[in-house]
Design an enzyme around this catalytic site. Structure first.
Site, PDB file in Angstrom:
ATOM      1  N   GLU B  51      30.163   4.648  15.654  1.00 23.43           N
ATOM      2  CA  GLU B  51      29.596   5.188  16.905  1.00 23.43           C
ATOM      3  C   GLU B  51      30.264   6.526  17.154  1.00 23.43           C
ATOM      4  OE1 GLU B  51      28.792   1.049  19.393  1.00 23.43           O
ATOM      5  OE2 GLU B  51      29.992   2.634  20.294  1.00 23.43           O
ATOM      6  N   ASP B  62      32.873   5.590  31.905  1.00 23.72           N
ATOM      7  CA  ASP B  62      34.040   5.554  31.045  1.00 23.72           C
ATOM      8  C   ASP B  62      35.350   5.588  31.811  1.00 23.72           C
ATOM      9  OD1 ASP B  62      33.128   5.468  28.263  1.00 23.72           O
ATOM     10  OD2 ASP B  62      32.067   7.307  28.805  1.00 23.72           O
TER      11      ASP B  62
END
EC number: 4.2.1.20
Lengths: 395, 276
Positions: B51, B62
């Site tokens: 990824e 995040d």
């Protein structure tokens, strides 16, 4: 009205992480019920009248009108509201929704601290614990509002992530919400964010325009020729504008923060100098670079210091219904002083931008024409900033 | 749509009887040299799927670890075209390991969806994970991506209930990424992994797609525990932290090799009964 997916043309929408999607759908379902529930509306109206002090007056600024020598100037005086700005209109509506939804904890983001103070106020009034995210830079430059929030029992989290301003505070509030999904209500302060927030906040703020229309008909027996309001996220402006959008004879002007000028990066004019993008749950005009990274804005007014804008404003710009123009820091500062001296009203720096535009336009209009400006906040919070700019030592 | 490298990789893993080790890192953190060294080290030390993080100025889902990685990358001048370059370089030596781009929508939207899909495909990208595009916004990128032959991998979360799950799965392809907790990336994993196994079973009742699990996996033991039920184990923040602690591209590659080697052992052991 937005479409069922919350789109105003290509703007708006629900660009959020999957974790938040069910929460946003719950909120929408509850809001859909509440807006047609007479009990909800009655409770809100009662609070608006007895807690906030609505309706706010529509005031004819006689000396300013005389000074500018053109159109008649009226102020919608939302700066007289409890907590000192229009922010309370939205906070009361949303706290009633939070209560209906059985939420037990309130979070909010704030830039200048006006929305933080209004959130902390309604949280105290309804007995909710409240946590406010505020950029570390703003915590420093808005110390009196930080103290007010603390007095009201709220916990203020200085946000150091990113650059420590309003957009970073909003990121951090979203991170809190995504973590505390079961008990937490996110009380967004402006007509932006994922659907249904832009529509919902607009509806709570539309009390400004609805009252203005009635008051203007009572005072002058006709509609105004022009509406002017400052736009940061755009909630006070959409609140004034929305009830007039179908009245074609009314010219509408939104005033953005031009900061130190549109040539460089030190401004917050997302509509006049930005481009469409996706941030904080909606597509709208943003200040960004060619790679789609959001840039930091600048304005003398912390309340206009946001690199985005509510999606309905983006739509109104595209359709041409509303004209958006920038006003520079120094022009706002001059207008601030002018109003203080001529009318004995110390305005916040945000509506000082709207006033600066009126200073330009009123003299070019006929004496029988009418302008209404939303005086959306009082200037007590800004005296330190203004003092510093004018060379007074207030420490 | 035709088979992608992701589909082929999961067929192979099923034959081998082990879960995939899915590894995330931020492109351009802190520079391209490091990213090129890291991506090579990942596959050598046992990563099955890469990824590749696309940095964004406002990463709302995040935690601090990935936020600061994105800031370092942006400060180093990382852009979307440069992120595609990392994949393009890698494809010169590896045409089998799937690469999934992960990030937020705005940089893609500003680049232009059609142009992005064509360039991503040409660079050797196989799938996309775009955090802020729920199924309600499928017309934006998900459907065009499928038409362009790229997998659109959707996140399912603990708040995705039975009623909503079919909607989330409808246009998903490649695999389903189950986010094991509500919250931001880099949080600590709950010590009890039973809830995760139940959630994987719940999703599998609705789809034949592989289900990978992430958020909070940092150690070999955790990878092993999650890998019992999941078709893949996603590790992100732990790898990003290892890169952040290194002070050269070689140092980052070494640190990543050590960490990923141990995570790969955890994955390899996941389907072997304890004590066997």
């Amino acid at each position: 009205m937005p479409d069922p997916e919350g789109m105003f043309g290509i703007f708006g929408g629900r660009f959020v992480a999957e974790t938040l999607m069910p929460l946003i759908l719950d909120l929408q379902a509850e809001w859909d019920k509440a807006k047609t529930d007479p009990d909800f509306q009655a409770e809100l109206q009662h609070l608006n009248a007895h807690y906030t002090g609505r309706p706010s007056p529509l005031y004819f600024a006689e000396r300013l009108t005389e000074h500018l020598g053109g159109a008649k100037i009226y102020f919608k005086r939302d700066e007289l509201n409890h907590t000192g700005s229009h922010k309370i209109n939205n906070c009361l509506g949303q706290i009633l929704l939070a209560k209906r939804m059985g939420k037990t904890r309130i979070i909010a983001e704030t830039g200048a601290g006006q929305h933080g103070v209004a959130s902390a106020t309604v949280a105290a009034r309804f007995g909710f614990p409240c946590e406010v995210y505020m950029g570390a830079t703003d915590v420093e430059r808005q110390a009196p509002n930080v103290f007010r929030m603390k007095l009201l029992g709220a916990k203020v989290h200085p946000v150091t992530a990113g650059h420590g301003t309003l957009k970073d505070a909003m990121n951090e509030a979203l991170r809190d919400w995504v973590t505390n999904v079961d008990d937490t209500y996110y009380l967004i302060g402006t007509a932006a964010g994922p659907h249904p927030y832009p529509e919902m906040v607009r509806d709570f703020q539309s009390v400004i325009g609805t009252e203005t229309k009635e008051q203007m008909l009572a005072a002058e027996g006709r509609l105004p020729d022009m509406l002017v309001a400052a736009v940061g996220g755009g909630s006070n402006a959409i609140g004034l504008f929305h009830p007039f959008l179908d009245d074609e004879s009314v010219e509408i002007v939104g005033v953005e923060a031009g900061g130190k000028g549109l040539d460089g990066e030190e401004h917050c004019a997302s509509l006049t100098a930005g481009s469409p993008g996706v941030l904080h749950g909606n597509r709208t005009y943003l200040l960004q670079n060619g790679d789609g990274q959001i840039t930091e804005g600048h304005s003398i007014s912390a309340g206009l210091d946001y690199p985005g804008i509510g999606p309905e404003h983006s739509w109104l710009k595209e359709t041409g219904r509303v004209e958006y123009v920038p006003i520079m820091d120094n022009e706002a500062l001059e207008a601030f002083q002018l109003l203080t001296r001529l009318e004995g009203i110390i305005p916040a720096l945000e509506p000082s931008h709207a006033l600066a535009e009126i200073v330009k336009r009123a003299p070019t209009m006929d004496k029988d024409q009418i302008i209404v400006m939303n005086l959306c906040g009082r200037g007590d919070k800004d005296v330190f900033t203004v003092g510093k700019m004018l060379g007074f030592d207030l420490s | 749509m035709s088979q992608t490298r992701i589909d082929r990789r999961f067929v192979k893993l099923r034959e081998e009887g082990r879960p995939a080790l899915v590894t995330y890192f931020m492109a351009g953190d802190p520079d391209i040299e490091t990213s090129n060294a890291v991506i090579a080290a990942l596959t050598k030390s046992g990563a099955d799927i890469i990824e590749l993080g696309m940095p964004f100025s406002d990463p709302m889902a995040d935690g601090p670890t990935i936020q600061t990685a994105g800031q370092r990358a942006l400060a180093g001048g990382q852009t979307l075209p440069k992120t595609l370059d990392v994949a393009r370089q890698f494809r010169k030596s590896d045409d089998e390991t799937p690469i999934v781009l992960m990030g937020y929508y705005n940089p893609i939207y500003v680049y232009g969806v059609e142009r992005f899909l064509a360039d991503a495909k040409a660079a050797g990208i196989d799938g996309l994970i775009v955090v802020d595009l729920p199924p309600e916004m499928d017309e934006e990128l998900c459907i065009p991506a499928r038409q362009a032959g790229l997998n659109f991998i959707r996140l399912a979360t603990p708040t995705t209930d039975e009623k909503r799950l079919p909607k989330v799965l409808t246009n998903t392809s490649g695999f389903v990424y189950y986010v094991s907790m509500t919250g931001i990336t880099g949080s600590s994993l709950a010590t009890d992994t039973r809830g995760v196994s139940e959630a994987v079973a719940r999703i599998k009742a609705h789809t034949d797609l592989p289900v990978c699990v992430g958020f909070g996996v940092k150690t070999e033991e955790q990878a092993r525990a999650i890998g019992v039920a999941a078709d893949g184990v996603v590790v992100g923040s732990a790898i990003v932290s290892a890169i952040a602690a290194a002070n050269s591209p070689e140092g980052a590659a070494d640190a990543v090799s050590t960490l990923v080697g141990s995570l790969a052992r955890g994955c390899a052991a996941a389907r072997i009964p304890v004590g066997a």
